[in-house]
Design a protein around this motif. Sequence first.
Motif, short mmCIF file in Angstrom:
data_model
loop_
_atom_site.label_atom_id
_atom_site.label_comp_id
_atom_site.label_asym_id
_atom_site.label_seq_id
_atom_site.Cartn_x
_atom_site.Cartn_y
_atom_site.Cartn_z
N GLU A 107 -46.75 -12.15 61.96
CA GLU A 107 -47.17 -13.25 61.10
C GLU A 107 -47.03 -12.82 59.64
OE1 GLU A 107 -50.99 -16.25 60.36
OE2 GLU A 107 -51.02 -14.76 61.99
N GLU A 130 -45.25 -14.11 55.42
CA GLU A 130 -44.66 -15.10 54.52
C GLU A 130 -43.27 -14.64 54.11
OE1 GLU A 130 -47.09 -15.77 51.13
OE2 GLU A 130 -48.51 -17.06 52.18
N TYR A 153 -42.48 -19.93 53.04
CA TYR A 153 -42.67 -20.32 54.43
C TYR A 153 -43.67 -19.38 55.11
CZ TYR A 153 -38.49 -23.20 53.99
OH TYR A 153 -37.57 -24.15 53.60
N ILE A 164 -44.44 -17.66 58.41
CA ILE A 164 -43.59 -17.27 59.54
C ILE A 164 -44.45 -16.70 60.67
CG2 ILE A 164 -41.67 -15.81 60.26
CD1 ILE A 164 -40.95 -15.62 57.24
N ARG A 173 -43.91 -15.23 64.72
CA ARG A 173 -43.02 -14.90 65.85
C ARG A 173 -43.85 -14.32 66.98
NH1 ARG A 173 -40.04 -17.39 63.14
NH2 ARG A 173 -37.90 -16.92 62.47
N ILE A 217 -36.21 -12.30 62.61
CA ILE A 217 -36.48 -13.03 61.37
C ILE A 217 -35.30 -12.84 60.42
CG2 ILE A 217 -38.07 -13.30 59.42
CD1 ILE A 217 -40.18 -11.86 61.20
N TYR A 229 -34.65 -14.99 55.15
CA TYR A 229 -35.76 -14.99 54.19
C TYR A 229 -35.64 -13.78 53.27
CZ TYR A 229 -37.86 -18.28 57.49
OH TYR A 229 -38.10 -19.35 58.32
N LEU A 274 -40.16 -10.72 52.27
CA LEU A 274 -41.07 -10.84 53.41
C LEU A 274 -42.37 -10.09 53.13
CD1 LEU A 274 -38.73 -10.40 56.51
CD2 LEU A 274 -40.05 -12.44 55.90
#
Length: 330
Positions: free
Chosen positions: A141, A143, A163, A165, A167, A243, A246, A249
Amino acid sequence: MIFKCKNCGGNVVYDPEIQKMHCPYCDGVNSEEKKTEQQSIYNCINCGGAIGNIGDFTSASRCPYCGDYIVFDERVSGAYKPNHIIPFVYSKEMTKKKLREKFKSCVFAPNDFLSEAKLSTMSGAYVPFWMYDYHVHGRYEGEGNKIRKWISGNREYTETSVYHIVREMEVDFDKMPVDASNAMPDNIMDLMEPYNYGQMIDFKEEYMSGFWAERYNQDDMALEPRAVGKAKADAEVLLRNSISGYVGLKSSLNNQVTLARTETNYALLPVWVYNYKYKGEDFIFHVNGQTGKIVGKVPLSKAKVWGYGATVFASVFTILMLVRQLLLFF
């Protein structure tokens, strides 16, 4: 136990090149008969001679007197019986060739580094491994940003979207290997990977004849923390690789990887060991007996380095003198 040829009585060994039991005396194939120990493991079952290199964990060795290869029954049975084995694919001769091909361009290595006499001291060993199976749950978890740029008129605009994020991952890891030998460095055994575990087969003592071997030095519970660390690291890589697209992160504190062990097996994996001694120092090379992967550092001959430098200096000096003579002549 020892494997004797039913044709000539010679010691039958496993031959990696033909993938069969072979008698080097009469050239018989699959002619072995198993003879079980009837005396102390410290004495050869064939000639009765004392075998002096038997440690607490040695499960297969060679008699220094008659040269026969012996497998010690009580160290490959009961709790010490392996579930699986990967037999040697590379023979000693094949491994010698592999080493020569790998290091043939090392011009500063000592002259006898790849000599027949030195390479013949190489020994094949079956190293004990615990193989762990895990069911893994992973959660990530955080951003991440996506940036869009465009030009309108004479201005450039940048838009940054943030965002959240999440997974989730469920994955099964099969045969996570951890070596169970105190004699073999953990970092070297990790570098021996990967083996082709699809070629792992049910254990048979016959594959050990012709090689040195150990039983496990520590049980699976003692060594599991290493397996857990390797499995978690691999799982985190899988999560991260899921991921993409992006920038910047930032992960949160809610990330976690949990493991549940589903099965454990005990296996023997093949390794060739070449110990080259030079100037009082050991240079040890390990070769994966299945894939041929080589791990080791080549020694450097200072005499060769200085000799090369002197040759280059002499050549340059000669060229300069010739140029000087030509300049004087013209």
